[in-house]
Design a protein around this motif. Structure first.
Motif, PDB file in Angstrom:
ATOM      1  N   MET A   1      51.013  39.562  38.153  1.00 44.73           N
ATOM      2  CA  MET A   1      49.640  39.553  38.640  1.00 44.73           C
ATOM      3  C   MET A   1      48.773  38.874  37.575  1.00 44.73           C
ATOM      4  N   ARG A   2      48.049  37.844  37.983  1.00 47.93           N
ATOM      5  CA  ARG A   2      47.211  37.072  37.079  1.00 47.93           C
ATOM      6  C   ARG A   2      45.794  37.669  37.052  1.00 47.93           C
ATOM      7  N   THR A   3      45.196  37.743  35.849  1.00 47.04           N
ATOM      8  CA  THR A   3      43.840  38.258  35.697  1.00 47.04           C
ATOM      9  C   THR A   3      42.888  37.084  35.494  1.00 47.04           C
ATOM     10  N   TYR A   4      41.845  36.999  36.340  1.00 46.49           N
ATOM     11  CA  TYR A   4      40.862  35.927  36.262  1.00 46.49           C
ATOM     12  C   TYR A   4      39.610  36.356  35.507  1.00 46.49           C
ATOM     13  N   TYR A   5      39.270  37.627  35.589  1.00 50.94           N
ATOM     14  CA  TYR A   5      38.097  38.156  34.884  1.00 50.94           C
ATOM     15  C   TYR A   5      38.330  39.623  34.602  1.00 50.94           C
ATOM     16  N   ARG A   6      38.006  40.033  33.382  1.00 48.81           N
ATOM     17  CA  ARG A   6      38.069  41.450  33.014  1.00 48.81           C
ATOM     18  C   ARG A   6      36.855  41.733  32.152  1.00 48.81           C
TER      19      ARG A   6
END
Length: 142
Positions: A1-6
């Motif tokens: 699962m890729r994270t684009y914004y945290r």
């Protein structure tokens, strides 16, 4: 699962959009449709300078016949111009609330909202990238 914004306000991954509010709202990216942006003005009250502007205009109109010197003319113009400039500045800097709207499982929802334009744009850009990855033809509207 890729994270684009945290961030402290939201998390956007390739599968989920999480708005960290009370209560936390979690949306599956694949079920989002018709995503769009709206902007509303937060404070719709009258500017605090409105009574001063009205008083200045009334005073200027009342004493206008007695004005004979250039100094009095300048004071009359300032009495009208300063409140007008203050009102224009107030209208320009009113806080705005940016919102991401979408259709989720058949109902209209607010995905995210913020008055911080920089954070909002980061979250919106991350969501757009996530949607582009999960929906090849996208369902983003503006």
């Amino acid at each position: 699962m890729r994270t684009y914004y945290r961030g402290p306000d939201a998390v956007v991954t390739s599968e989920l959009f999480v708005w960290r509010t009370t209560p936390t709202r979690i949306f599956a990216i694949r079920e989002l449709r018709n995503v769009g942006i709206t902007c509303t003005v937060v404070d719709r009250s009258r500017p605090p300078t409105a009574p001063a502007a009205a008083g200045s205009v009334a005073l200027s109109v009342a004493v206008w016949p007695a004005v004979e010197t250039p100094a009095m003319i300048a004071l009359g113009v300032l009495a009208v111009a300063v409140p007008a400039i203050a009102i224009a500045a107030w209208w320009r800097v009113r806080p705005r609330r940016w919102e991401l709207h979408a259709t989720y499982r058949g109902g209209e929802v607010v995905l995210f909202a913020s008055t911080n334009a920089r954070v909002f744009n980061q979250v919106a850009r991350a969501l757009r990238r996530s949607i582009e990855e999960s929906h090849p033809h996208g369902t983003w509207t503006v």
